[in-house]
Design a protein around this motif. Sequence first.
Motif, short mmCIF file in Angstrom:
data_model
loop_
_atom_site.label_atom_id
_atom_site.label_comp_id
_atom_site.label_asym_id
_atom_site.label_seq_id
_atom_site.Cartn_x
_atom_site.Cartn_y
_atom_site.Cartn_z
N PHE B 90 1.09 2.51 -9.87
CA PHE B 90 2.38 2.20 -9.92
C PHE B 90 3.06 2.93 -8.59
CE2 PHE B 90 6.33 4.56 -10.93
CZ PHE B 90 7.07 3.56 -11.90
N LEU B 91 2.69 4.17 -8.23
CA LEU B 91 3.15 4.80 -7.16
C LEU B 91 3.06 3.92 -6.00
CD1 LEU B 91 4.63 7.52 -6.92
CD2 LEU B 91 2.54 8.55 -6.51
N GLY B 92 1.83 3.41 -5.62
CA GLY B 92 1.63 2.38 -4.66
C GLY B 92 2.73 1.31 -4.57
N GLY B 93 2.81 0.57 -5.60
CA GLY B 93 3.68 -0.27 -5.78
C GLY B 93 5.27 -0.09 -5.27
N LEU B 94 5.52 1.12 -5.93
CA LEU B 94 6.89 1.70 -5.54
C LEU B 94 7.07 2.03 -4.00
CD1 LEU B 94 9.71 2.56 -6.93
CD2 LEU B 94 8.48 4.81 -7.17
N ALA B 95 6.00 2.75 -3.55
CA ALA B 95 6.24 2.91 -2.19
C ALA B 95 6.14 1.95 -1.10
CB ALA B 95 5.02 3.92 -1.85
N ALA B 96 5.10 0.77 -1.54
CA ALA B 96 5.30 -0.37 -0.71
C ALA B 96 6.61 -1.22 -0.75
CB ALA B 96 4.19 -1.39 -1.15
N THR B 97 7.27 -1.21 -2.14
CA THR B 97 8.63 -1.80 -2.02
C THR B 97 9.70 -1.06 -1.22
OG1 THR B 97 7.87 -2.26 -4.46
CG2 THR B 97 10.17 -2.53 -3.68
N ALA B 99 9.04 1.01 1.33
CA ALA B 99 8.87 0.57 2.81
C ALA B 99 9.61 -0.48 3.13
CB ALA B 99 7.34 0.86 3.07
N ALA B 100 9.15 -1.67 2.42
CA ALA B 100 9.41 -2.94 2.76
C ALA B 100 10.97 -3.00 2.75
CB ALA B 100 9.01 -3.96 1.67
N LEU B 101 11.80 -2.36 1.85
CA LEU B 101 13.07 -2.38 1.59
C LEU B 101 13.98 -1.64 2.82
CD1 LEU B 101 13.64 -2.30 -1.99
CD2 LEU B 101 14.13 -4.11 -0.48
N LEU B 102 13.49 -0.39 3.37
CA LEU B 102 13.97 0.44 4.14
C LEU B 102 13.63 0.54 5.49
CD1 LEU B 102 14.11 3.52 1.65
CD2 LEU B 102 15.87 1.67 1.81
N LEU B 103 12.39 0.31 5.69
CA LEU B 103 11.71 0.55 6.83
C LEU B 103 12.39 -0.84 7.74
CD1 LEU B 103 8.18 1.86 7.01
CD2 LEU B 103 10.41 2.91 7.34
N LEU B 104 12.09 -1.18 9.01
CA LEU B 104 12.43 -1.94 10.05
C LEU B 104 11.40 -2.95 9.78
CD1 LEU B 104 13.28 0.04 13.23
CD2 LEU B 104 15.03 -1.39 11.95
N ILE B 115 1.61 -1.75 3.01
CA ILE B 115 0.44 -1.54 2.15
C ILE B 115 -0.08 -0.22 2.52
CG2 ILE B 115 -1.93 -1.93 1.72
CD1 ILE B 115 -0.97 -4.99 2.02
N VAL B 116 -0.03 0.15 3.61
CA VAL B 116 -0.48 1.46 4.14
C VAL B 116 0.17 2.69 3.61
CG1 VAL B 116 -0.65 2.93 6.20
CG2 VAL B 116 -1.50 0.79 6.18
N VAL B 117 1.80 2.51 3.59
CA VAL B 117 2.54 3.56 2.92
C VAL B 117 2.10 3.57 1.44
CG1 VAL B 117 4.86 4.04 2.25
CG2 VAL B 117 4.29 3.27 4.59
N GLY B 118 2.07 2.32 0.91
CA GLY B 118 1.85 2.37 -0.69
C GLY B 118 0.41 3.11 -0.99
N ALA B 119 -0.61 3.13 0.01
CA ALA B 119 -1.79 3.68 -0.35
C ALA B 119 -1.65 4.92 -0.19
CB ALA B 119 -2.92 3.19 0.77
N VAL B 120 -1.01 5.57 0.98
CA VAL B 120 -1.04 7.07 1.32
C VAL B 120 -0.21 7.59 0.28
CG1 VAL B 120 0.21 8.71 2.77
CG2 VAL B 120 -1.20 6.76 3.72
N GLY B 247 -7.68 7.29 -4.45
CA GLY B 247 -6.26 7.11 -4.84
C GLY B 247 -5.64 6.06 -4.00
N MET B 248 -5.95 6.37 -2.63
CA MET B 248 -5.54 5.11 -1.72
C MET B 248 -5.86 3.97 -1.96
SD MET B 248 -6.19 7.12 2.27
CE MET B 248 -5.08 5.83 3.02
N ILE B 249 -7.03 3.57 -2.60
CA ILE B 249 -7.35 2.26 -3.06
C ILE B 249 -6.37 1.90 -4.37
CG2 ILE B 249 -9.21 0.72 -3.82
CD1 ILE B 249 -11.21 2.69 -2.53
N ALA B 250 -6.15 2.77 -5.05
CA ALA B 250 -5.40 2.81 -6.17
C ALA B 250 -3.85 2.36 -5.57
CB ALA B 250 -5.50 3.87 -7.10
N GLY B 251 -3.33 3.01 -4.79
CA GLY B 251 -2.13 2.78 -4.15
C GLY B 251 -2.03 1.42 -3.62
#
Lengths: 306, 355
Positions: B90-97, B99-104, B115-120, B247-251
């Motif tokens: 759940f957290l990985g999906g949220l974080a990746a979203t 990152a995709a929305l906010l980062l350049l 994906i890296v952000v989601g994993a971390v 945890g990273m793989i789950a993310g």
Amino acid sequence: MTGLLNIVADPATFATVLRVMTPLLIAALGILISDRAGVFNLGMEGMMLTGALVGVLVSAWTGSAWLGLLAAVVAGGLMGALMAFAVNTLGANLIITGIALNLAASSGTTLGLFFATGDKGMSGALKSGVMPSIDLAVLGSIPVIGPFVSGHNVLTYGALLAVPLVSLMMARTAFGLRIRAVGVDPKAAATVGISVKLIQLKALILSGVLGGMAGAYLSMGYVSWFAQDMTAGRGFIAIAIEVMGMGTAWGTLAATVVIAIAETLAITMQTLGLPNELMQMIPYVVPIVILTIWTARGRAKRAALK
Amino acid sequence: MNRAFLAGLVRLAITLAVIGAVLLAVLIPFALPHEHPGTVIAAFLLGPLSSLRHLGNVAEYATPIAFTGLAATVVFRSGLFNLGIESGVFLGGLAATTAALLLLSFGPFTPFVAIVVGAVVGSISCIVPGELRLRWEAPEMVTSLVLNFAILYAGVFFLNYYLRDPAAGSLMSYRIPADAKLDRLLAGTRLNSGAIVALVACLAGGVWLYFTRSGLNLRIVGQGPVFASHLGLPSRRIIMQAQIVGGMIAGMAGAIQVLGLYPRFSWTQLPGLGWTGIIIAILARENPFYVVPAALFLGYLQVGGDFLARDIGIPSEVVGLITAAIMLAVTATAIFQHPAVLRLIRRIRQVEAAR
């Protein structure tokens, strides 16, 4: 702040605490019995869910909430027996059995609801029963305390009554002693002639009976319908409560009160305009903090003894 | 031929036989009330194999659960029963979203960064229970179980207050930008490049666990911390590494699922992929090489369930019942450590040894 004080002094808040407590307390006591027998019941969530559906279906078919409760309790007990069979006869792993039971219950109740009503989501179309509330005639008429102690669901009183009963059973009966013996050391228990498998079967059936009852309260007391996955992790909170309660009935009651107050606070603070998602976190964060503090203290004590 | 290999084949054959028996045992009661019970079973078993597109659907279902299966394998191999994988997805999906929305935009590397952000970020879900266990002996199974829900509600809060698209009807994020999405591999399915990453990750995980020193160390620590400490292995560090990697793989699973499949992030419940990962780890006997076939098998069951729902009108939840029954049967020592089976395996080994 006065708003908060008014909420605390309100009998309605007290009633909410009891409403939230009831399923958690019954389920946690069920886990306690299984835990003390050495067969930790991770399938509690599934047993509650099954009890919730069976209660609604049977009460709708028979028109009697009590028959619904009976059926829910029987269904829970059967799941407990199934768990004992899987662990002790098939030799499956205890934790995996619990996970499998939760999965089977989640899918099975959806299927059951679908085949009974044609709907996968909710049982709204069924006219199912509700467990009655009880007015304690004498106590209810006492001026200040009356509104607090009277008029709650019969299962709420049942849950509170179950605490001394479970405590007495574990401490003072031969059955309770055997459960504890099997939980502490199954081999030693077997050498003095206790049938480990039989005791664990009985403990899991009892655990399932309580799980079914907790589920029946959810769908026939807390609300008056069944919805897909309506237990929403309560079986898991009950596990945390039981561990916080350190395997005693009274400790479990104390832990349940803490969690129920946290959850009631969450419900009432939402009405004060705080973000409800953050409030919903509270009952899940509290057990992590308490468990960590307790185990850390336990370790510090052991270190001091060395 | 290798003796251990032949003995392994015996177990594999029994596993397949048990799975087949369980499948029919659950399916037949649902098929019997139907006019033509045969068509029900055929729809379930043969439907997923009937076209390339449906095979693509199988792989599409298998992608996230191969990741979570690998994550569960790594975490369980450390000897901890950390269930944080569920909220890690759940957290990985949220974080990746996020990152995709906010980062350049990073051009073609945007999905990679997300994906890296989601994993971390996703790894937090396994690190916290692991750390509480290692530092203060808090039981990781219980803390991870309730932490899953705490993370869920924290995530829904974040979604509601920071990512929510007010123009969308229900609670969901803004549209994920096109350059953050993963490439689709097969027309008519949502199979995406994440499937290739999953395959590579599982193979790499297998090589790591069985052919490197650090993988061997993890297996030793997971088997018995006492023995490991006699060897002088830094158990705590090795266990913690496994929680981080798991945890990273789950993310990653969550990130790839969201970027590969969905137009927006809209999870408001735990997606359940972590629990499925546990099932896969068990089916695969905690061997990364077997995670891929196990995930494909569960994907096959899921597509079979979709066929039942669409063609026959039996809800696809039947698959849950089948999976639960398979879990019990496959871990049943009464079957796999039955004296007759053990005798057979011993005889094979002796015959080979005599040669």
